[in-house]
Design a protein around this motif. Structure first.
Motif, PDB file in Angstrom:
ATOM      1  N   SER A 107       8.343   1.931  23.226  1.00  0.00           N
ATOM      2  CA  SER A 107       8.731   1.306  24.488  1.00  0.00           C
ATOM      3  C   SER A 107       8.722  -0.209  24.346  1.00  0.00           C
ATOM      4  N   PRO A 108       9.718  -0.900  24.913  1.00  0.00           N
ATOM      5  CA  PRO A 108       9.749  -2.361  24.786  1.00  0.00           C
ATOM      6  C   PRO A 108       8.550  -3.040  25.424  1.00  0.00           C
ATOM      7  N   ASP A 109       7.892  -2.367  26.346  1.00  0.00           N
ATOM      8  CA  ASP A 109       6.725  -2.956  27.005  1.00  0.00           C
ATOM      9  C   ASP A 109       5.448  -2.769  26.204  1.00  0.00           C
ATOM     10  N   THR A 110       5.480  -2.013  25.126  1.00  0.00           N
ATOM     11  CA  THR A 110       4.273  -1.740  24.347  1.00  0.00           C
ATOM     12  C   THR A 110       4.514  -2.002  22.863  1.00  0.00           C
ATOM     13  N   GLN A 111       5.131  -3.152  22.547  1.00  0.00           N
ATOM     14  CA  GLN A 111       5.362  -3.547  21.169  1.00  0.00           C
ATOM     15  C   GLN A 111       4.409  -4.677  20.803  1.00  0.00           C
ATOM     16  N   LEU A 112       4.102  -4.778  19.513  1.00  0.00           N
ATOM     17  CA  LEU A 112       3.130  -5.759  19.049  1.00  0.00           C
ATOM     18  C   LEU A 112       3.765  -7.088  18.655  1.00  0.00           C
TER      19      LEU A 112
ATOM     20  N   THR B 180       3.546 -18.276  28.561  1.00  0.00           N
ATOM     21  CA  THR B 180       4.002 -17.181  29.415  1.00  0.00           C
ATOM     22  C   THR B 180       4.346 -15.949  28.580  1.00  0.00           C
ATOM     23  N   VAL B 181       5.082 -16.177  27.502  1.00  0.00           N
ATOM     24  CA  VAL B 181       5.449 -15.069  26.624  1.00  0.00           C
ATOM     25  C   VAL B 181       4.223 -14.520  25.908  1.00  0.00           C
ATOM     26  N   THR B 182       3.339 -15.407  25.475  1.00  0.00           N
ATOM     27  CA  THR B 182       2.156 -14.974  24.715  1.00  0.00           C
ATOM     28  C   THR B 182       1.186 -14.185  25.591  1.00  0.00           C
ATOM     29  N   ASP B 183       1.001 -14.599  26.838  1.00  0.00           N
ATOM     30  CA  ASP B 183       0.108 -13.868  27.741  1.00  0.00           C
ATOM     31  C   ASP B 183       0.619 -12.441  27.954  1.00  0.00           C
ATOM     32  N   LYS B 184       1.930 -12.300  28.120  1.00  0.00           N
ATOM     33  CA  LYS B 184       2.497 -10.965  28.295  1.00  0.00           C
ATOM     34  C   LYS B 184       2.308 -10.128  27.039  1.00  0.00           C
TER      35      LYS B 184
ATOM     36  N   SER C 143      -1.245  -8.704  26.661  1.00  0.00           N
ATOM     37  CA  SER C 143      -1.542  -7.523  27.461  1.00  0.00           C
ATOM     38  C   SER C 143      -1.176  -6.252  26.717  1.00  0.00           C
ATOM     39  N   THR C 144      -0.161  -6.330  25.875  1.00  0.00           N
ATOM     40  CA  THR C 144       0.224  -5.178  25.051  1.00  0.00           C
ATOM     41  C   THR C 144      -0.713  -5.027  23.863  1.00  0.00           C
ATOM     42  N   VAL C 145      -0.977  -6.132  23.169  1.00  0.00           N
ATOM     43  CA  VAL C 145      -1.806  -6.084  21.973  1.00  0.00           C
ATOM     44  C   VAL C 145      -3.210  -5.590  22.281  1.00  0.00           C
ATOM     45  N   SER C 146      -3.748  -5.998  23.420  1.00  0.00           N
ATOM     46  CA  SER C 146      -5.127  -5.637  23.755  1.00  0.00           C
ATOM     47  C   SER C 146      -5.239  -4.277  24.427  1.00  0.00           C
TER      48      SER C 146
ATOM     49  N   ALA D 278     -14.805 -10.209  21.678  1.00  0.00           N
ATOM     50  CA  ALA D 278     -14.998 -10.011  23.118  1.00  0.00           C
ATOM     51  C   ALA D 278     -13.721  -9.489  23.733  1.00  0.00           C
ATOM     52  N   GLN D 279     -13.845  -8.410  24.499  1.00  0.00           N
ATOM     53  CA  GLN D 279     -12.668  -7.835  25.137  1.00  0.00           C
ATOM     54  C   GLN D 279     -12.178  -8.727  26.278  1.00  0.00           C
ATOM     55  N   GLY D 280     -10.847  -8.727  26.445  1.00  0.00           N
ATOM     56  CA  GLY D 280     -10.259  -9.436  27.567  1.00  0.00           C
ATOM     57  C   GLY D 280      -9.951 -10.887  27.304  1.00  0.00           C
ATOM     58  N   LYS D 281     -10.529 -11.483  26.305  1.00  0.00           N
ATOM     59  CA  LYS D 281     -10.284 -12.899  26.032  1.00  0.00           C
ATOM     60  C   LYS D 281      -9.145 -13.036  25.029  1.00  0.00           C
TER      61      LYS D 281
END
Length: 689
Positions: free
Chosen positions: A125-130, A108-112, A115-118, A297-300
């Motif tokens: 912003s806390p929502d856009t950290q690596l 759950t944490v990794t999927d979120k 979304s930021t890393v890709s 591949a993008q998205g994976k």
């Protein structure tokens, strides 16, 4: 030949204050809920220290620090540090903690995070950290134990990253000192603007190095040759390998430029301050690439790793036990002996602290000497101290006797022994301190018929105190009050320390032991010595009433104020030196510096010390036991063992009893006979001078 890039994983460092904050958060906010709670932690550049013995630098790890401000999401990190957001889940029971679906929580944490890393940009912003982390906990608030497990999700590349043959070198060798100075200044400016957040871009030019934001790649590197393009990140690692944050940064760069060859010049920034003159920059530099990979591949979402290993090196939770720190008594118990433990590091490695702390001490007298002896015993870690006294605290006492204060003098004064013990417990709750109110029977002070039963019980109680203690300090005001304690100390073969004061002189001595068993094998070869004497061995008169018909200055021990602390401390130090000696109570007397075979690990173990404050010196003296001594001779001791209280009663009631018993009466008669046999010259009559 290229090598696979190795990454140093994060290691959690949790300050005890965080567990205090979690306790309050659990009690006041979470209660029985177990939601995902956002928290924050931080990391900074990796640090090294120089090993004093080898001269080599030793890395201090790759730490993520969690402190008491973890729940304050707006708190700012320290200068040149990075703040990252994470997720806390605190379970209500240890069973829930153990059985939780950790794979699902991690995903759950990794999927979120993916979304930021890709995505195309990162910022403060806390929502856009690596980088992020997951912390699952169970807080046992009854026992103050905290079970916890960190995960630091990091994405894996396929194929694996490789580093060029040059490996990870010093950045100063590639970018130069002036180039790194430019990076320092540019990074400082970028941090002020809030645009660094652990990763930034660097381009090399004729005028040094310039710094830019990661999300400005195309604009910043326009017309810049690839060899001059550098990706930098704040590296928490202090080892040869780069730290964990680089993994997600590389994943982000691959997602940001899917069609670009995956090869980057990497600056591992490890400088939290400018190096001093003559020192090099600590940052490292290397070129890494993915062999044969043009992109991904993008998205994976790639596979991820990140669960932290415990102290055994296995994947599993850790335990923080705060009970010793949260219990003030236990905390004090550890802290009060710090000085003693430091002694053993280099000064006295053979010092046996357990032998000292387990020595049970009985203090007869809770006045000036008694107070100072008790305090010094506590300083040596002694845990059992019993004080005996018959007096009450008076207004003249507190300034000279450090275990009393003004309040203890009111309403007639508190009993001295109990009051002193109470103050000892206030100073250190871990001490087993007790006060006993007791009047010790004394030769020359007849026992009224109505008091015989009471005094008999007193003698019995005093014997029991001797049986339950190892060392006895004689700290009373009068000469005769030391007689019965001397007899008991010799009878029961206890450590007996005697301290007595004059105006500017003092006597500190240990009483000699009775003939004991052969010394233990570990004692080694020690020279034989005559049995040592006691306080009464130099006297040819028995103790008698010295308290009747005294003026005020005779009723009070009039001494220089600094004398009692000196004498008291000396008495305690003498006891400790005896306890540390292989022969213990049978330790031979030693005083000089050259007779090391007689010393304990603390040095000399003298028999007596006579101090002269007027000359600021002390003299060690050795005195043999006297066969006709009223306190320690075999005659007196065996009579007490045979008659018990009857002997004590006769010594108190009958004038001349002790002299008759020990043979001092015969000595007087012999002296008189010698004097009568002398032929005096009649011409020396009075007045013929």
């Amino acid at each position: 030949m290229s090598l696979i890039v190795q990454f140093t994983p994060f290691s959690s460092t949790v300050h005890p204050s965080f567990w205090h904050a979690l306790t309050q958060f659990k009690l006041d906010v979470l209660k029985l809920d177990a939601p995902s709670v956002p928290i924050r932690a931080s990391y900074s550049a990796g640090k090294t220290v120089v090993d004093r013995e080898t001269g080599k630098e030793v890395g201090l790890g790759c730490h993520l620090l969690l402190g008491e401000d973890a729940f304050d999401l707006d708190a700012k990190p320290a200068k040149h540090a990075v703040s990252i957001r994470g997720t806390l889940i605190n379970f209500n029971t240890i069973e829930e903690f153990k059985s939780s679906d950790k794979t699902a929580l991690f995903n759950t944490v990794t999927d979120k995070l993916w979304s930021t890393v890709s995505s195309g940009s990162i910022s403060s912003s806390p929502d856009t950290q690596l980088n992020t982390f997951l912390l699952i906990t169970f807080a046992d608030l009854k026992k103050y134990k905290y079970y916890y497990w960190f995960a630091f999700p990091a994405f894996m590349a396929s194929p694996l990253w490789e580093i060029s043959e040059a490996g990870w070198g010093m950045a100063e060798d590639v970018l130069g000192g002036e180039g790194l100075e430019g990076v320092w200044e540019g990074l400082t400016a970028l941090e002020t603007e809030g645009g660094a957040e652990g990763a930034w871009l660097v381009k090399k030019g004729k005028n040094g190095c310039e710094v830019g934001r990661v999300d400005q790649w195309e604009e910043f590197f326009k017309d810049v040759p690839e060899q001059n393009q550098v990706v930098a990140f704040l590296d928490p690692s202090a080892t040869h390998n780069p730290g964990w944050p680089l993994r997600n940064l590389l994943s982000h760069l691959r997602a940001l430029h899917p069609s670009r060859p995956s090869a980057f010049n990497i600056l591992c920034w490890r400088d939290s301050e400018r190096p001093l003159a003559g020192k090099r920059w600590a940052s490292r530099y290397g070129r890494i690439s993915l062999p044969g990979a043009a992109g991904q591949a993008q998205g994976k979402r790639p596979a991820a790793v990140g669960w932290e290993r415990n102290v055994q090196g296995k994947l599993g939770p850790k335990l923080a036990d705060l009970a010793p720190m949260m219990d003030p008594t236990r905390l004090a118990n550890q802290a009060v002996d710090l000085n003693l433990k430091l002694m053993r590091w280099r000064i006295l490695p053979d010092l046996d602290l357990d032998r000292i702390s387990s020595t049970r001490c009985l203090l007869l007298g809770a006045g000036t000497l008694g107070c100072y002896v008790a305090r010094t015993l506590m300083g040596w870690g002694v845990r059992t101290i019993t004080l005996v006294d018959s007096g009450r605290v008076s207004f003249s006492n507190p300034v000279r006797q450090p275990l009393f204060d003004f309040e203890d003098c009111l309403d007639g004064g508190k009993p001295k022994a109990a009051c002193a013990a109470e103050h000892l417990r206030k100073i250190f709750p871990g001490v087993n301190a007790r006060g006993v109110e007791m009047t010790i029977p004394m030769p020359g002070h007849p026992i009224p018929p109505s008091e015989v039963g009471k005094v008999k019980q007193t003698v019995k109680d005093l014997e029991e105190l001797y049986d339950t203690h190892d060392a006895v300090f004689l700290l009373m005001d009068s000469r005769e009050s030391r007689w019965l304690p001397t007899v008991l100390g010799t009878t029961k073969n206890k450590y007996v320390l005697n301290a007595a004061l004059g105006f500017d002189t003092y006597l500190v001595m240990r009483h000699g032991a009775r003939e004991g068993p052969a010394p233990p094998p570990e004692a080694g070869d020690h020279p034989q010595h005559a049995r040592l004497g006691c306080y009464y061995c130099n006297d040819i008169v028995a103790p008698s009433d010295s308290l009747t018909d005294r003026t005020l200055d005779q009723m009070c021990t009039v001494t220089r104020p600094g004398l009692a602390p000196i004498a008291a401390s000396t008495a305690v130090e003498l006891l400790v030196s005896m306890v540390q000696h292989p022969l213990g109570i049978h330790a031979p007397p030693s005083a000089g510096k050259d007779d090391d075979d007689r010393h304990s690990v603390l040095g000399a173990v003298p028999h007596q010390l006579r101090g002269y404050l007027a000359r600021f010196n002390s003299i060690p003296i050795t005195g043999a036991a006297y066969e006709r001594c009223t306190g320690c001779s075999d005659i007196a001791v065996k009579e007490y063992e045979k008659e018990g209280f009857n002997m004590v009663q006769r010594a108190c009631d009958e004038t001349g009893y002790l002299e008759q018993l020990t043979g001092l009466k015969d000595l007087y008669d012999e002296s008189d006979a010698v004097m009568e046999a002398v032929e005096w010259d009649g011409d020396d009559a009075e007045g013929d001078f």
